[in-house]
Design an enzyme around this catalytic site. Sequence first.
Site, PDB file in Angstrom:
ATOM      1  N   ASP A 271       0.852  -1.196  -0.081  1.00  0.00           N
ATOM      2  CA  ASP A 271       0.036   0.089   0.150  1.00  0.00           C
ATOM      3  C   ASP A 271       0.836   1.002  -0.080  1.00  0.00           C
ATOM      4  OD1 ASP A 271      -1.895   2.048   0.456  1.00  0.00           O
ATOM      5  OD2 ASP A 271      -3.302   0.393   1.037  1.00  0.00           O
TER       6      ASP A 271
ATOM      7  N   LYS B 198       0.200   3.038   5.989  1.00  0.00           N
ATOM      8  CA  LYS B 198      -0.741   1.976   6.401  1.00  0.00           C
ATOM      9  C   LYS B 198       0.119   0.585   6.509  1.00  0.00           C
ATOM     10  CE  LYS B 198      -4.928   3.861   4.320  1.00  0.00           C
ATOM     11  NZ  LYS B 198      -6.026   3.668   3.419  1.00  0.00           N
TER      12      LYS B 198
ATOM     13  N   ASN C 152       3.359   2.460  -4.716  1.00  0.00           N
ATOM     14  CA  ASN C 152       2.083   2.099  -5.667  1.00  0.00           C
ATOM     15  C   ASN C 152       2.682   1.472  -6.723  1.00  0.00           C
ATOM     16  OD1 ASN C 152      -0.060   2.507  -7.285  1.00  0.00           O
ATOM     17  ND2 ASN C 152      -0.099   4.777  -7.664  1.00  0.00           N
TER      18      ASN C 152
ATOM     19  N   ASN D 270      -9.892   0.819  -6.539  1.00  0.00           N
ATOM     20  CA  ASN D 270      -9.924   1.275  -8.167  1.00  0.00           C
ATOM     21  C   ASN D 270      -9.509   0.282  -9.200  1.00  0.00           C
ATOM     22  OD1 ASN D 270      -6.852   1.770  -8.995  1.00  0.00           O
ATOM     23  ND2 ASN D 270      -6.930   2.397  -6.796  1.00  0.00           N
TER      24      ASN D 270
ATOM     25  N   CYS E  59     -11.764 -10.079 -18.403  1.00  0.00           N
ATOM     26  CA  CYS E  59     -12.723 -10.944 -19.368  1.00  0.00           C
ATOM     27  C   CYS E  59     -13.846 -10.383 -19.191  1.00  0.00           C
ATOM     28  CB  CYS E  59     -12.786 -12.310 -18.654  1.00  0.00           C
ATOM     29  SG  CYS E  59     -11.556 -13.443 -19.157  1.00  0.00           S
TER      30      CYS E  59
ATOM     31  N   CYS F 215     -16.849  12.080  -1.715  1.00  0.00           N
ATOM     32  CA  CYS F 215     -16.239  10.725  -1.388  1.00  0.00           C
ATOM     33  C   CYS F 215     -17.323   9.675  -1.324  1.00  0.00           C
ATOM     34  CB  CYS F 215     -15.651  11.042  -0.097  1.00  0.00           C
ATOM     35  SG  CYS F 215     -16.448  10.964   1.512  1.00  0.00           S
TER      36      CYS F 215
END
Length: 404
Positions: free
Chosen positions: A104, A127, A150, A184, A229, A250
């Site tokens: 993270d 985190k 990231n 995401n 897929c 948010c």
Amino acid sequence: MAESVERLQQRVEELERELAQERSRRALGSGDGGGGRARIEKMSSEVVDSNPYSRLMALKRMGIVSDYEKIRTFTVAIVGVGGVGSVTAEMLTRCGIGKLLLFDYDKVELANMNRLFFQPHQAGLSKVQAAEHTLRNINPDVLFEVHNYNITTVENFEHFMNRISNGGLEEGKPVDLVLSCVDNFEARMTINTACNELGQTWMESGVSENAVSGHIQLIIPGESACFACAPPLVVAANIDEKTLKREGVCAASLPTTMGVVAGILVQNVLKFLLNFGTVSFYLGYNAMQDFFPTMSMKPNPQCDDRNCRKQQKEYKKKVAALPKQEVIQEEGEIIHEDNEWGIELVSEISEEELKKSSGPIPDLPEGIIVAYTVPQKQEDSVPEVTVEDSGESLEDLMAKMKNI
């Protein structure tokens, strides 16, 4: 400003306490890994207050799991240590997993406090660091490896690939399972790309934007549908998810939904690793109706990911190489041997009528069938009616009609 100073003072006090504990442990020569107890080399089923594994080992006695100790041989990588990921890591730590890899890039914020696990004094820490510190205190028997970056960037993607293919309990061996707990599409596709290339089994999880539904999905490259897929509707519609985020707006977040999704995810992980129960390929959760739908999806032969298509071919070869088992069809039991009255079952429509009522079957990818076909429209044939000419004039015909 005052809040920042107070937060820093709390952090200093916390570090001083940790330092005092570490000095005390070293002075006593206990050799424990944190959490105030020594590391346990072997799991025991002895029922005593000091045994943290007694209730887990009871699963063997009750016939649920044949070899629970095997859990200490597995390595799981968790990508995303947020509302779902942090609780997932905590549950696996309490279950006694062998090794956890945490990925993270984000930091703990006070806005995260509604999503379980993290504490206010950890605000500002990464985190993965905050999670590792807490998890080591919960169970010092678990090995941890944390990465604060990231995974979607080019340079970090290569390192991510390297760690899931070589970061097992024994260095150089791949991890046993990758868990996606990100929020995401870009990060999910990154994990999907890496796992398809490596042939790595992984599980995907997610919670809806309104926080009242979620899902988990087991993805075995080549055997089940990958994330590419069947992409989400927002992606299939060519909508950039970055444009959906508005300033001051948010997504909603409920710790209850996060906890439920994390729970069914870890439950599926345990069943997959320890080989008990039914492992779900897809399990949804709808909090509004308390609905838990399940299903499985076959891979798309026309998937955009070339590694997915490659894995599908390899899986088909593997299945074809397996020895075929002969299926013995058992004859159905005859209820009435004699037919005194000569009764026969006759279809309501003939085969010719059935063909006329069905339309052409479209060319579809393997594994997809149509529920029904639309029959072709047929123009109603109207019989031609001809009338012979009587030779009478219009006046004569009108005169006849008046006399009727």
